[in-house]
Design an enzyme around this catalytic site. Structure first.
Site: not given
Ligand code: ZN
Length: 394
Positions: A70, A101, A132, A229, A288
């Site tokens: 996050g 990220t 990422y 997703r 995840d």
């Molecule tokens: Zn991911």
């Protein structure tokens, strides 16, 4: 450390009937009917009654943000590290850690340290190198070097594609990364998998399709995740699986709600795969966990960021079995035999003689995780009613 589990329903993941399981020194020593061990010299044998219980291989979670993730809504949205019990209480005995990220305030050295810590506490861990971004920030200076030098590194990931948070790599950069992880995997005898985070972008897994068409890199080197997703991405995933590729579903703690929100639940997705005659060895399910998750209220309005939980694996499997009529022995392949094969995790994912004594034991009546063993060690103990005492006694 010797344990005998008596008269338990065994799914290994295929159904093996009611059996006894003998665990010695962290391994499954034998599975059969009426095992009796007669040891002398005060050797302690731990016996467990398996009646009314189901033994499954300990779960393999191939996508865990062990250090937390996050931060996409500013510093206060950084999520916390995972604790051992977050995994073991969810039936997980093997976890693959990744960054997300943020590959700056969290890095490979601390991910490796965290994975080592979880290992010392009793479970089995692996990690992906990178975050990422492409170019991949490695531990030793190169992808191939990382795979060769660090036992725990089994691939690269999660590289983000088709997402506003990705580094928007060119196709050439992407293919070059895939080539390195392929060669690194070969030289180190590991899977060398490229774990690919997919966002909601229209392009979906375009780069991957192009790579398998234009290069010699085998399709099995790629593991696209979050494939469920949205329906558009899932259709691409089905195509990918039809060609022999592997796809990874991301679990939700509330599969019904995520279906309403437009995602394809694990159960519905597996149902489609089976209906289309696609092999049941092509899919995995991961949590995840500790990644940041958007949270919505009952009117489907965004209300903030929450934290993903490893518990979603068992929730999704129960939902798939009860709602979508997926046989248990097929559903659990997504967290046992399939990830073990795809990620080349030796001794994992099956209840068979000689395999690691990783077991997730379910209470058949309540469908709750009851007891967990990792490498023969008792990690989660059969639940007993908690006695808090009474006011009178105090
Ligand atoms: Zn991911």
């Amino acid at each position: 450390m010797i344990t005998i589990i008596k008269k338990i329903k065994v799914y290994g993941p295929a159904f093996k009937g009611i059996q006894d399981i003998l665990l010695i020194g962290g391994k499954i020593a034998f599975i059969g009917s009426d095992i009796s061990a007669d040891f002398q010299n005060g050797i302690e044998i731990n016996t467990m009654d398996g009646e009314g219980k189901i033994a499954l291989p300990g779960f393999i979670d191939s996508h865990v943000h062990m250090l937390g993730g996050g931060g996409e809504g500013g510093y206060k949205t950084r999520t916390p590290e995972i604790m051992l019990s977050d995994l073991t209480c969810a039936g997980i005995t093997t976890a693959v850690g990744c960054l997300g990220t943020d590959g700056v305030t969290r890095n490979m050295m601390s991910l490796l340290a965290k994975a080592n810590g979880l290992d010392e506490e009793g479970i089995t861990t692996f990690i992906y190198t990178g975050s990422y971004q492409i170019p991949v920030k490695t531990l030793t200076g190169g992808i191939i070097e990382d795979l060769l030098a660090i036992d725990k590194i089994i691939g690269v990931g999660e590289i983000a594609l088709s997402d506003h948070r990705s580094s928007q790599p060119s196709y050439d950069e992407f293919v070059r990364t895939a080539a390195d992880v392929r060669v690194g995997g070969m030289l180190s005898g590991k899977a060398g998998v490229l774990d690919i985070h997919l966002g909601d972008g229209e392009r979906g897994i375009e780069y991957v399709f192009r790579a398998i068409e234009e290069t010699e890199i085998p399709i099995t080197q790629f593991l696209p995740t979050h494939i469920n997703r949205n329906p558009h991405l899932f259709e691409q995933g089905l195509n990918f699986a039809r060609k022999g590729g592997y796809i990874d579903f991301t679990g939700s703690e509330d599969p019904q709600f995520s279906e309403q929100a437009g995602e394809v639940s694990f159960g519905k997705g597996v149902k489609r795969l089976l209906e289309e005659g696609i092999s049941n060895e092509t899919f995995t399910l991961s949590s995840d966990a500790q990644g940041s998750l958007p949270v919505f209220n009952e009117n489907n309005e965004y209300i903030g960021l929450g934290v993903g939980s490893a518990k979603c694996l068992w929730t999704e499997i129960c939902h798939a079995v009860l709602t979508d009529q997926i046989p248990l022995e097929i559903a659990i392949k997504g967290v046992t035999a399939n990830p073990a094969k795809i990620l080349k995790l030796q001794g994992k994912g099956r209840l068979e003689k000689g395999y690691d004594a990783d077991l997730c034991i379910i209470n058949e009546a309540t469908m709750e995780i009851d007891t967990v063993f990792a490498k023969g060690q008792l990690m989660v103990k059969q639940k007993e009613p908690m006695v808090l005492g009474t006011f009178e006694k105090r």
